[in-house]
Design a protein around this motif. Structure first.
Motif, mmCIF file in Angstrom:
data_model
loop_
_atom_site.group_PDB
_atom_site.id
_atom_site.type_symbol
_atom_site.label_atom_id
_atom_site.label_comp_id
_atom_site.label_asym_id
_atom_site.label_seq_id
_atom_site.Cartn_x
_atom_site.Cartn_y
_atom_site.Cartn_z
ATOM 1 N N GLY A 261 0.824 -1.201 0.000
ATOM 2 C CA GLY A 261 0.000 0.000 0.000
ATOM 3 C C GLY A 261 0.856 1.246 0.000
ATOM 4 N N LYS A 262 0.428 2.245 0.750
ATOM 5 C CA LYS A 262 1.153 3.505 0.821
ATOM 6 C C LYS A 262 2.449 3.384 1.608
ATOM 7 N N GLY A 263 2.643 2.251 2.272
ATOM 8 C CA GLY A 263 3.870 2.049 3.013
ATOM 9 C C GLY A 263 5.002 1.504 2.165
ATOM 10 N N GLY A 264 4.702 1.123 0.930
ATOM 11 C CA GLY A 264 5.712 0.539 0.069
ATOM 12 C C GLY A 264 6.219 1.509 -0.979
ATOM 13 N N HIS A 265 6.828 0.950 -2.010
ATOM 14 C CA HIS A 265 7.360 1.783 -3.083
ATOM 15 C C HIS A 265 6.224 2.385 -3.906
ATOM 16 N N ARG A 266 6.403 3.626 -4.280
ATOM 17 C CA ARG A 266 5.344 4.373 -4.966
ATOM 18 C C ARG A 266 4.963 3.735 -6.297
ATOM 19 N N ASN A 267 5.938 3.215 -7.037
ATOM 20 C CA ASN A 267 5.637 2.652 -8.350
ATOM 21 C C ASN A 267 4.752 1.413 -8.238
ATOM 22 N N VAL A 268 4.962 0.616 -7.182
ATOM 23 C CA VAL A 268 4.117 -0.566 -6.984
ATOM 24 C C VAL A 268 2.713 -0.137 -6.560
ATOM 25 N N PHE A 269 2.630 0.854 -5.685
ATOM 26 C CA PHE A 269 1.328 1.363 -5.248
ATOM 27 C C PHE A 269 0.538 1.906 -6.437
ATOM 28 N N ASP A 270 1.199 2.691 -7.285
ATOM 29 C CA ASP A 270 0.513 3.260 -8.449
ATOM 30 C C ASP A 270 0.068 2.171 -9.422
ATOM 31 N N LEU A 271 0.903 1.152 -9.606
ATOM 32 C CA LEU A 271 0.555 0.068 -10.525
ATOM 33 C C LEU A 271 -0.743 -0.619 -10.088
ATOM 34 N N VAL A 272 -0.862 -0.884 -8.789
ATOM 35 C CA VAL A 272 -2.062 -1.551 -8.278
ATOM 36 C C VAL A 272 -3.252 -0.595 -8.291
ATOM 37 N N THR A 273 -3.033 0.631 -7.866
ATOM 38 C CA THR A 273 -4.117 1.598 -7.768
ATOM 39 C C THR A 273 -4.725 1.915 -9.136
ATOM 40 N N HIS A 274 -3.899 1.985 -10.148
ATOM 41 C CA HIS A 274 -4.384 2.349 -11.486
ATOM 42 C C HIS A 274 -4.866 1.152 -12.307
ATOM 43 N N SER A 275 -4.805 -0.033 -11.739
ATOM 44 C CA SER A 275 -5.273 -1.207 -12.471
ATOM 45 C C SER A 275 -6.802 -1.202 -12.540
ATOM 46 N N ASP A 276 -7.322 -1.535 -13.708
ATOM 47 C CA ASP A 276 -8.784 -1.651 -13.818
ATOM 48 C C ASP A 276 -9.257 -3.072 -13.543
ATOM 49 N N LEU A 277 -8.325 -4.004 -13.262
ATOM 50 C CA LEU A 277 -8.714 -5.360 -12.901
ATOM 51 C C LEU A 277 -7.645 -5.997 -12.011
ATOM 52 N N PHE A 290 -3.540 -5.018 3.430
ATOM 53 C CA PHE A 290 -4.295 -3.904 2.853
ATOM 54 C C PHE A 290 -4.652 -2.806 3.851
ATOM 55 N N GLY A 291 -4.146 -2.903 5.092
ATOM 56 C CA GLY A 291 -4.583 -1.990 6.135
ATOM 57 C C GLY A 291 -4.357 -0.524 5.838
ATOM 58 N N LEU A 292 -3.273 -0.224 5.116
ATOM 59 C CA LEU A 292 -2.979 1.176 4.821
ATOM 60 C C LEU A 292 -3.675 1.659 3.558
ATOM 61 N N SER A 293 -4.311 0.743 2.827
ATOM 62 C CA SER A 293 -4.778 1.160 1.494
ATOM 63 C C SER A 293 -5.920 0.298 0.978
ATOM 64 N N ALA A 294 -6.769 -0.185 1.869
ATOM 65 C CA ALA A 294 -7.873 -1.024 1.398
ATOM 66 C C ALA A 294 -8.749 -0.284 0.405
ATOM 67 N N ASP A 295 -8.822 1.056 0.551
ATOM 68 C CA ASP A 295 -9.671 1.820 -0.350
ATOM 69 C C ASP A 295 -9.046 1.999 -1.729
ATOM 70 N N SER A 296 -7.799 1.581 -1.913
ATOM 71 C CA SER A 296 -7.157 1.723 -3.226
ATOM 72 C C SER A 296 -7.556 0.606 -4.180
ATOM 73 N N ILE A 297 -8.201 -0.432 -3.668
ATOM 74 C CA ILE A 297 -8.675 -1.528 -4.502
ATOM 75 C C ILE A 297 -10.190 -1.620 -4.376
ATOM 76 N N ASP A 298 -10.877 -1.552 -5.490
ATOM 77 C CA ASP A 298 -12.328 -1.726 -5.503
ATOM 78 C C ASP A 298 -12.618 -3.214 -5.647
ATOM 79 N N PHE A 299 -12.914 -3.867 -4.515
ATOM 80 C CA PHE A 299 -13.119 -5.308 -4.547
ATOM 81 C C PHE A 299 -14.395 -5.706 -5.281
ATOM 82 N N ASN A 300 -15.268 -4.744 -5.531
ATOM 83 C CA ASN A 300 -16.459 -5.049 -6.326
ATOM 84 C C ASN A 300 -16.124 -5.192 -7.806
ATOM 85 N N HIS A 301 -14.937 -4.759 -8.189
ATOM 86 C CA HIS A 301 -14.507 -4.879 -9.578
ATOM 87 C C HIS A 301 -13.160 -5.605 -9.661
ATOM 88 N N ALA A 302 -12.958 -6.524 -8.741
ATOM 89 C CA ALA A 302 -11.724 -7.303 -8.721
ATOM 90 C C ALA A 302 -12.058 -8.791 -8.763
#
Length: 549
Positions: A261-277, A290-302
């Motif tokens: 999540g936000k505790g890791g490297h920015r490029n990995v966070f952005d890769l996951v956050t910007h994924s549409d699947l 996912f504790g720091l960033s559960a809202d970065s993944i929409d589990f309804n579209h995963a």
């Protein structure tokens, strides 16, 4: 001559894949350990403290993916090992707890028994909370089928189980344990095929899919299948924090790093956050991952596929085991005609500076990166605290750590169990506070020829606790001399007051394979690894945000 109950139990364990026992004898378990020693059916490693027994067995099964045994006596032994088995349950490692128990005749004499807590069933009742199946082998006639059931469930659910053997039943004659079933998972193949097709259809419509691999990938043995699926579909892969170390031996895979999540490297966070699947395979949905960033993944579209089934947004498939699904995905997804070569390189820092500066956690990571680049990767066993977060800046190597349950005292006994199971020399990363809990197990290493290199992060502090509550005086610990401890307990100790001394000490330790080595690394208080610094900052920011009405 007909074999006794303990012999049949040991042979059954071996048939189900067990290759070692870790234990501490005690009076209720003495008959069982007598059979262990005299039969030589399985090798046994004896330790000094029950939590260490559980952690060693946990690490062994994380290495080879098969059950490992933690054997103790009743009450004082078994109840002292609950925390490591809770770790195994939470992180899905198939440890087999074997406890000696009161004899059947002792249970009816009207007297309280020593080691007894509330009643004679207190221990098994406690273990029901942290194991997936349990049995007391009070009837040798029924024991073979009971043992087979419990061991099958241990493997099927990849979680610990509990077997209690009353001491007056150990030498009773007994039939052989039934052989392991050919299939531990039963699935509707039409449902598995439909699930695989639905997944591939969603992937075909996605622009930026990403595979997020979790710990069940390792537990259920589908790491190579995930890697092959990634190659065939040309989808990048990241791992969760719990699954750190996956794909370290996979060739030509688009591996991008560990998602924190936000505790890791920015490029990995952005890769996951910007994924549409986001495609989650074998991921445990917990606060560590996912504790720091559960809202970065929409589990309804995963897509979320795990042990028991698969969800695809708003619908799903129950009863689709991960191994069956991976096999079917590869069956429906043909390999491309042309092999693509990936040049994505996860950034890790190299170039250790051997100067007079006091060591920081990231210096240790850089040193290990240099060593692994020159000599090849080595297994890491790490405790919790900044020693664990430091490994996130070490190149992706094989690792055992309690990343979710986050118990301390894991590192040294885990390194013990790891080398006992693998025969490979590991590096152990442990803080000075955690070493005080279980680090004394190093005294048992010479008798088994174990020779790990132990890096002690010595800041005389509960430093991770200090980051959240800096005003507390209990964060300050006694400054121990780990060089002297290593020397006095049968190994070789070093004191590294700066980076030059750390490099010299590590080179000497690496060259000498006849001993275990303890390197006492001086680290100043309030100095954190880069990853832990980001992780703590993220937690503090999250806590400062007002709750939504």
């Amino acid at each position: 001559m007909k074999k006794n109950l303990a012999e049949q139990l040991l042979l059954g364990l071996k048939a189900y894949g067990v290759s070692e026992i870790f234990g501490i004898p005690g009076d209720f378990a003495l008959p069982f350990f007598k059979v262990v020693e005299e039969s030589q059916i399985l090798p046994a490693y004896y330790m000094s403290h029950e939590p260490s027994v559980g952690f060693a067995a946990d690490a062994a099964t994380r290495y080879h993916g098969k059950p490992s045994v933690a054997a103790v006596t009743y009450g004082a032994g078994g109840l002292n090992m609950v925390n490591p088995i809770a770790t195994a349950y939470a992180e899905k490692t198939p440890v087999v707890v074997i406890s000696g128990g009161p004899g059947e005749s002792e249970k009816v004499n009207g007297l309280l028994l020593h080691h007894q807590a509330k009643d004679l069933h207190s221990q098994i009742n406690v273990y029901k909370e942290v194991t997936v199946d349990q049995v007391v082998l009070s009837d040798p006639k029924a024991a073979p089928e009971q043992i087979a059931r419990v061991l099958a469930n241990c493997i099927r659910y990849s979680r610990p189980v509990y077997i209690e053997i009353p001491r007056d039943q150990v030498f009773m004659p007994c039939r052989a344990v039934p052989r392991p079933p050919k299939r531990l998972w039963h699935a509707d193949q039409d449902k598995v095929k439909a699930c695989a097709k639905a997944i591939l259809d969603k992937i075909a419509c996605a622009d930026n899919p990403i595979i997020i691999a979790g710990i069940e990938v390792k537990r259920f043995g589908v790491e190579s299948e995930i890697a092959e699926l990634s190659r065939r579909l040309d989808i990048p892969v990241v791992t969760t924090l719990m699954a750190r170390g996956l794909f370290s031996e996979s060739e030509n895979i688009d591996y991008r790093g560990t998602y924190v999540g936000k505790g890791g490297h920015r490029n990995v966070f952005d890769l996951v956050t910007h994924s549409d699947l986001p495609i989650l395979f074998g991921v445990l949905l917990n606060d560590t991952n996912f504790g720091l960033s559960a809202d970065s993944i929409d589990f309804n579209h995963a897509i979320v596929s795990g042990d028991e089934g698969c969800s695809l947004g708003y619908f799903g498939f129950d009863g689709v085991p991960l191994p069956h699904l991976m096999k079917q995905l590869l069956a429906q997804c043909k390999a491309p005609k042309e092999k693509k070569i990936y040049d994505h390189t996860v950034y890790y820092e190299y170039g250790f500076s051997a100067d007079e500066a006091i060591c920081k956690p990231n210096d240790i990571a850089i040193l290990l990166n240099d060593v692994f680049k020159e000599h090849g990767d080595m297994w890491l066993a790490t405790d919790m605290g900044d020693c664990f977060f430091t490994t996130l800046d070490v190149r992706n190597t094989r690792l055992v750590a309690p990343a979710f349950y986050a118990t301390m005292g894991y590192g040294v006994p885990a390194g013990f169990g790891l080398q006992a199971a693998s025969g490979e020399r590991p590096i152990i990363l442990v803080g000075d506070g955690a070493f005080q809990m279980t680090g004394w197990e190093i005294l048992n290493m010479p008798r088994y020829g174990l020779n790990p290199i132990i890096l002690v992060f010595n800041n005389a502090s509960w430093e991770m606790l200090r980051t959240f509550q800096p005003e507390s005086a209990f964060n300050d610990l006694p400054l121990l001399d780990f060089k002297a401890i290593g020397d006095s307990l049968g190994g070789i100790g070093y004191r590294a007051n700066n980076r030059a001394e750390l490099k010299q000490s590590f080179e000497q330790a690496l060259a000498d394979k006849a001993h275990f080595h303890v390197i006492d690394i001086k680290i100043e208080k309030k100095v954190l690894s880069k990853t832990l610094g980001r992780f703590v900052s993220g937690i503090k920011t999250m806590r400062e945000q007002p709750d939504e009405e």
